[in-house]
Design a protein around this motif. Sequence first.
Motif, PDB file in Angstrom:
ATOM      1  N   GLU A  65       0.837  -1.201   0.000  1.00 19.21           N
ATOM      2  CA  GLU A  65       0.000   0.000   0.000  1.00 19.21           C
ATOM      3  C   GLU A  65       0.874   1.253   0.000  1.00 19.21           C
ATOM      4  O   GLU A  65       0.590   2.220  -0.713  1.00 19.21           O
ATOM      5  N   LYS A  68       2.494   1.850  -3.451  1.00 16.29           N
ATOM      6  CA  LYS A  68       1.542   2.441  -4.392  1.00 16.29           C
ATOM      7  C   LYS A  68       1.326   3.922  -4.089  1.00 16.29           C
ATOM      8  O   LYS A  68       1.303   4.761  -4.989  1.00 16.29           O
ATOM      9  N   GLU A  69       1.186   4.235  -2.788  1.00 19.97           N
ATOM     10  CA  GLU A  69       0.931   5.616  -2.378  1.00 19.97           C
ATOM     11  C   GLU A  69       2.113   6.531  -2.662  1.00 19.97           C
ATOM     12  O   GLU A  69       1.946   7.667  -3.108  1.00 19.97           O
TER      13      GLU A  69
END
Length: 88
Positions: A65, A68-69
């Motif tokens: 996560e 991706k961020e």
Amino acid sequence: MRSTTLLLLSSLFFLAACSGEKSSETGTSGENLPPVGSDRDEHGCIASAGYRWCATENECVRPWELAKEKGFDETPDAFDDYCQNTPE
């Protein structure tokens, strides 16, 4: 009458068989399993839920996560580089 008695007896037998406790030999009692979420590391991150410590963010994060961020490669090395984590 005979069929009703037979049906009643077979139902009682079935219910009696189902009410017994599971044997500890089967390993299904759960007594030897640690509680869910009890695998916290020294920062309180729960590894079994996918969380790892990130010093840059100063919190437990899920690497995929965060990658991706923040736009870095989804690899262990890229995560450690971004988070400034040192190998243990």
